[in-house]
Scaffold this motif. Sequence first.
Motif, PDB file in Angstrom:
ATOM      1  N   GLN A 195       0.821  -1.209   0.000  1.00  0.00           N
ATOM      2  CA  GLN A 195       0.000   0.000   0.000  1.00  0.00           C
ATOM      3  C   GLN A 195       0.855   1.259   0.000  1.00  0.00           C
ATOM      4  OE1 GLN A 195      -2.671  -0.714   3.298  1.00  0.00           O
ATOM      5  NE2 GLN A 195      -4.223  -1.515   1.923  1.00  0.00           N
ATOM      6  N   VAL A 196       1.987   1.232   0.695  1.00  0.00           N
ATOM      7  CA  VAL A 196       2.884   2.393   0.676  1.00  0.00           C
ATOM      8  C   VAL A 196       3.443   2.595  -0.735  1.00  0.00           C
ATOM      9  CG1 VAL A 196       5.093   3.288   1.504  1.00  0.00           C
ATOM     10  CG2 VAL A 196       3.479   2.268   3.119  1.00  0.00           C
ATOM     11  N   GLY A 197       3.933   1.518  -1.348  1.00  0.00           N
ATOM     12  CA  GLY A 197       4.486   1.619  -2.701  1.00  0.00           C
ATOM     13  C   GLY A 197       3.460   2.101  -3.701  1.00  0.00           C
ATOM     14  N   VAL A 198       2.260   1.561  -3.632  1.00  0.00           N
ATOM     15  CA  VAL A 198       1.205   1.930  -4.572  1.00  0.00           C
ATOM     16  C   VAL A 198       0.721   3.350  -4.312  1.00  0.00           C
ATOM     17  CG1 VAL A 198      -1.151   1.373  -5.280  1.00  0.00           C
ATOM     18  CG2 VAL A 198       0.523  -0.439  -5.010  1.00  0.00           C
ATOM     19  N   ALA A 199       0.689   3.763  -3.049  1.00  0.00           N
ATOM     20  CA  ALA A 199       0.258   5.133  -2.733  1.00  0.00           C
ATOM     21  C   ALA A 199       1.210   6.154  -3.344  1.00  0.00           C
ATOM     22  CB  ALA A 199       0.169   5.318  -1.227  1.00  0.00           C
ATOM     23  N   VAL A 200       2.501   5.924  -3.240  1.00  0.00           N
ATOM     24  CA  VAL A 200       3.476   6.845  -3.836  1.00  0.00           C
ATOM     25  C   VAL A 200       3.363   6.795  -5.365  1.00  0.00           C
ATOM     26  CG1 VAL A 200       5.932   7.330  -4.122  1.00  0.00           C
ATOM     27  CG2 VAL A 200       5.022   6.759  -1.863  1.00  0.00           C
ATOM     28  N   PHE A 201       3.192   5.611  -5.913  1.00  0.00           N
ATOM     29  CA  PHE A 201       3.023   5.433  -7.357  1.00  0.00           C
ATOM     30  C   PHE A 201       1.822   6.233  -7.849  1.00  0.00           C
ATOM     31  CE2 PHE A 201       1.811   3.106 -11.189  1.00  0.00           C
ATOM     32  CZ  PHE A 201       3.028   2.790 -11.759  1.00  0.00           C
ATOM     33  N   LEU A 202       0.683   6.102  -7.164  1.00  0.00           N
ATOM     34  CA  LEU A 202      -0.531   6.821  -7.540  1.00  0.00           C
ATOM     35  C   LEU A 202      -0.356   8.328  -7.380  1.00  0.00           C
ATOM     36  CD1 LEU A 202      -3.565   6.773  -8.327  1.00  0.00           C
ATOM     37  CD2 LEU A 202      -4.050   6.553  -5.891  1.00  0.00           C
ATOM     38  N   ALA A 203       0.197   8.738  -6.252  1.00  0.00           N
ATOM     39  CA  ALA A 203       0.373  10.172  -5.989  1.00  0.00           C
ATOM     40  C   ALA A 203       1.301  10.821  -7.011  1.00  0.00           C
ATOM     41  CB  ALA A 203       0.910  10.381  -4.581  1.00  0.00           C
ATOM     42  N   ALA A 204       2.319  10.111  -7.439  1.00  0.00           N
ATOM     43  CA  ALA A 204       3.271  10.670  -8.397  1.00  0.00           C
ATOM     44  C   ALA A 204       2.578  11.025  -9.713  1.00  0.00           C
ATOM     45  CB  ALA A 204       4.403   9.687  -8.653  1.00  0.00           C
ATOM     46  N   TYR A 205       1.619  10.208 -10.119  1.00  0.00           N
ATOM     47  CA  TYR A 205       0.949  10.467 -11.386  1.00  0.00           C
ATOM     48  C   TYR A 205      -0.244  11.404 -11.245  1.00  0.00           C
ATOM     49  CZ  TYR A 205       3.930   7.017 -13.500  1.00  0.00           C
ATOM     50  OH  TYR A 205       5.030   6.341 -13.964  1.00  0.00           O
ATOM     51  N   LEU A 206      -0.867  11.442 -10.080  1.00  0.00           N
ATOM     52  CA  LEU A 206      -2.040  12.303  -9.908  1.00  0.00           C
ATOM     53  C   LEU A 206      -1.686  13.728  -9.514  1.00  0.00           C
ATOM     54  CD1 LEU A 206      -4.687  10.061  -8.152  1.00  0.00           C
ATOM     55  CD2 LEU A 206      -4.474  10.652 -10.553  1.00  0.00           C
ATOM     56  N   LEU A 207      -0.613  13.905  -8.752  1.00  0.00           N
ATOM     57  CA  LEU A 207      -0.308  15.224  -8.209  1.00  0.00           C
ATOM     58  C   LEU A 207       0.691  16.028  -9.037  1.00  0.00           C
ATOM     59  CD1 LEU A 207      -0.123  14.280  -4.433  1.00  0.00           C
ATOM     60  CD2 LEU A 207      -2.073  15.154  -5.734  1.00  0.00           C
ATOM     61  N   ASP A 208       1.348  15.420  -9.959  1.00  0.00           N
ATOM     62  CA  ASP A 208       2.343  16.094 -10.806  1.00  0.00           C
ATOM     63  C   ASP A 208       3.439  16.805 -10.006  1.00  0.00           C
ATOM     64  OD1 ASP A 208       1.295  15.310 -13.220  1.00  0.00           O
ATOM     65  OD2 ASP A 208      -0.056  17.022 -13.354  1.00  0.00           O
ATOM     66  N   ALA A 209       3.653  16.396  -8.776  1.00  0.00           N
ATOM     67  CA  ALA A 209       4.694  17.012  -7.955  1.00  0.00           C
ATOM     68  C   ALA A 209       6.082  16.557  -8.403  1.00  0.00           C
ATOM     69  CB  ALA A 209       4.485  16.667  -6.487  1.00  0.00           C
ATOM     70  N   ILE A 210       6.144  15.351  -8.901  1.00  0.00           N
ATOM     71  CA  ILE A 210       7.399  14.797  -9.413  1.00  0.00           C
ATOM     72  C   ILE A 210       7.091  14.202 -10.785  1.00  0.00           C
ATOM     73  CG2 ILE A 210       8.547  14.390  -7.201  1.00  0.00           C
ATOM     74  CD1 ILE A 210       7.478  11.587  -7.165  1.00  0.00           C
ATOM     75  N   PRO A 211       8.079  14.082 -11.654  1.00  0.00           N
ATOM     76  CA  PRO A 211       7.795  13.600 -13.013  1.00  0.00           C
ATOM     77  C   PRO A 211       7.325  12.150 -13.073  1.00  0.00           C
ATOM     78  CG  PRO A 211      10.152  13.917 -12.681  1.00  0.00           C
ATOM     79  CD  PRO A 211       9.471  14.453 -11.479  1.00  0.00           C
ATOM     80  N   GLY A 212       7.575  11.381 -12.087  1.00  0.00           N
ATOM     81  CA  GLY A 212       7.156   9.986 -12.032  1.00  0.00           C
ATOM     82  C   GLY A 212       7.519   9.444 -10.678  1.00  0.00           C
ATOM     83  N   PRO A 213       7.044   8.260 -10.349  1.00  0.00           N
ATOM     84  CA  PRO A 213       7.368   7.719  -9.034  1.00  0.00           C
ATOM     85  C   PRO A 213       8.844   7.341  -8.952  1.00  0.00           C
ATOM     86  CG  PRO A 213       6.203   6.094 -10.330  1.00  0.00           C
ATOM     87  CD  PRO A 213       6.211   7.361 -11.126  1.00  0.00           C
ATOM     88  N   PRO A 214       9.458   7.526  -7.788  1.00  0.00           N
ATOM     89  CA  PRO A 214      10.837   7.066  -7.627  1.00  0.00           C
ATOM     90  C   PRO A 214      10.905   5.549  -7.878  1.00  0.00           C
ATOM     91  CG  PRO A 214      10.194   8.493  -5.813  1.00  0.00           C
ATOM     92  CD  PRO A 214       8.966   8.224  -6.619  1.00  0.00           C
ATOM     93  N   MET A 215      11.950   5.110  -8.529  1.00  0.00           N
ATOM     94  CA  MET A 215      12.073   3.706  -8.936  1.00  0.00           C
ATOM     95  C   MET A 215      11.954   2.748  -7.749  1.00  0.00           C
ATOM     96  SD  MET A 215      12.153   1.548 -11.295  1.00  0.00           S
ATOM     97  CE  MET A 215      12.369   2.555 -12.721  1.00  0.00           C
ATOM     98  N   ILE A 216      12.427   3.144  -6.573  1.00  0.00           N
ATOM     99  CA  ILE A 216      12.353   2.252  -5.418  1.00  0.00           C
ATOM    100  C   ILE A 216      10.895   1.936  -5.078  1.00  0.00           C
ATOM    101  CG2 ILE A 216      12.502   4.102  -3.696  1.00  0.00           C
ATOM    102  CD1 ILE A 216      14.009   0.609  -3.357  1.00  0.00           C
ATOM    103  N   TYR A 217       9.997   2.914  -5.232  1.00  0.00           N
ATOM    104  CA  TYR A 217       8.583   2.668  -4.937  1.00  0.00           C
ATOM    105  C   TYR A 217       7.917   1.825  -6.011  1.00  0.00           C
ATOM    106  CZ  TYR A 217       9.008   5.836  -1.049  1.00  0.00           C
ATOM    107  OH  TYR A 217       9.383   6.414   0.130  1.00  0.00           O
ATOM    108  N   VAL A 218       8.364   1.961  -7.230  1.00  0.00           N
ATOM    109  CA  VAL A 218       7.862   1.099  -8.303  1.00  0.00           C
ATOM    110  C   VAL A 218       8.253  -0.350  -8.014  1.00  0.00           C
ATOM    111  CG1 VAL A 218       7.997   0.584 -10.770  1.00  0.00           C
ATOM    112  CG2 VAL A 218       7.940   2.965 -10.001  1.00  0.00           C
ATOM    113  N   ILE A 219       9.503  -0.549  -7.621  1.00  0.00           N
ATOM    114  CA  ILE A 219       9.987  -1.893  -7.288  1.00  0.00           C
ATOM    115  C   ILE A 219       9.231  -2.446  -6.089  1.00  0.00           C
ATOM    116  CG2 ILE A 219      11.993  -3.168  -6.420  1.00  0.00           C
ATOM    117  CD1 ILE A 219      13.719  -1.250  -8.170  1.00  0.00           C
ATOM    118  N   ILE A 220       9.042  -1.615  -5.060  1.00  0.00           N
ATOM    119  CA  ILE A 220       8.300  -2.049  -3.872  1.00  0.00           C
ATOM    120  C   ILE A 220       6.878  -2.467  -4.260  1.00  0.00           C
ATOM    121  CG2 ILE A 220       7.196  -1.181  -1.759  1.00  0.00           C
ATOM    122  CD1 ILE A 220       9.786   0.418  -1.255  1.00  0.00           C
ATOM    123  N   ALA A 221       6.213  -1.659  -5.067  1.00  0.00           N
ATOM    124  CA  ALA A 221       4.829  -1.958  -5.449  1.00  0.00           C
ATOM    125  C   ALA A 221       4.738  -3.265  -6.235  1.00  0.00           C
ATOM    126  CB  ALA A 221       4.246  -0.811  -6.264  1.00  0.00           C
TER     127      ALA A 221
END
Length: 134
Positions: free
Chosen positions: A37-63
């Motif tokens: 849930q932590v990994g997916v939350a960061v993944f989702l937030a990265a694409y919905l909030l446009d705060a960063i260009p994409g999720p950090p790779m570590i969170y993608v791997i975690i998810a």
Amino acid sequence: MRDETGNCSGNNDKMGRIGDRPYWVLNISILIRAVHQVGVAVFLAAYLLDAIPGPPMIYVIIAFLSGALLLGTEWLRHRQIFRELAGMISIVKLLLLGAAYHGFLPLPATVLLAFVIASLGAHAPKKVRHRLLF
């Protein structure tokens, strides 16, 4: 190992085969789910909030790794998971995310759709989640 096929309460909807899953695997899967849930939350937030260009790779791997581990722990109990609604949801999520990643679908909307589909499937009653589709 118990290998049963159950029916939904009183009707003829077939449920997938049920196998034994050690209790310690159930407990570990709860921890894995929290990490997922932590990994997916960061993944989702990265694409919905446009705060960063994409999720950090570590969170993608975690998810993705925690998702695979969760699928494995569920498979121990539900041996026909890919014939059940729960397994089909997992396949659809991966297809949607892959299509969005490769530019076939809009990324923010598709990631949100995958998240909503996963939430609906995860919170559906057990008799619905593990019903055999084919």
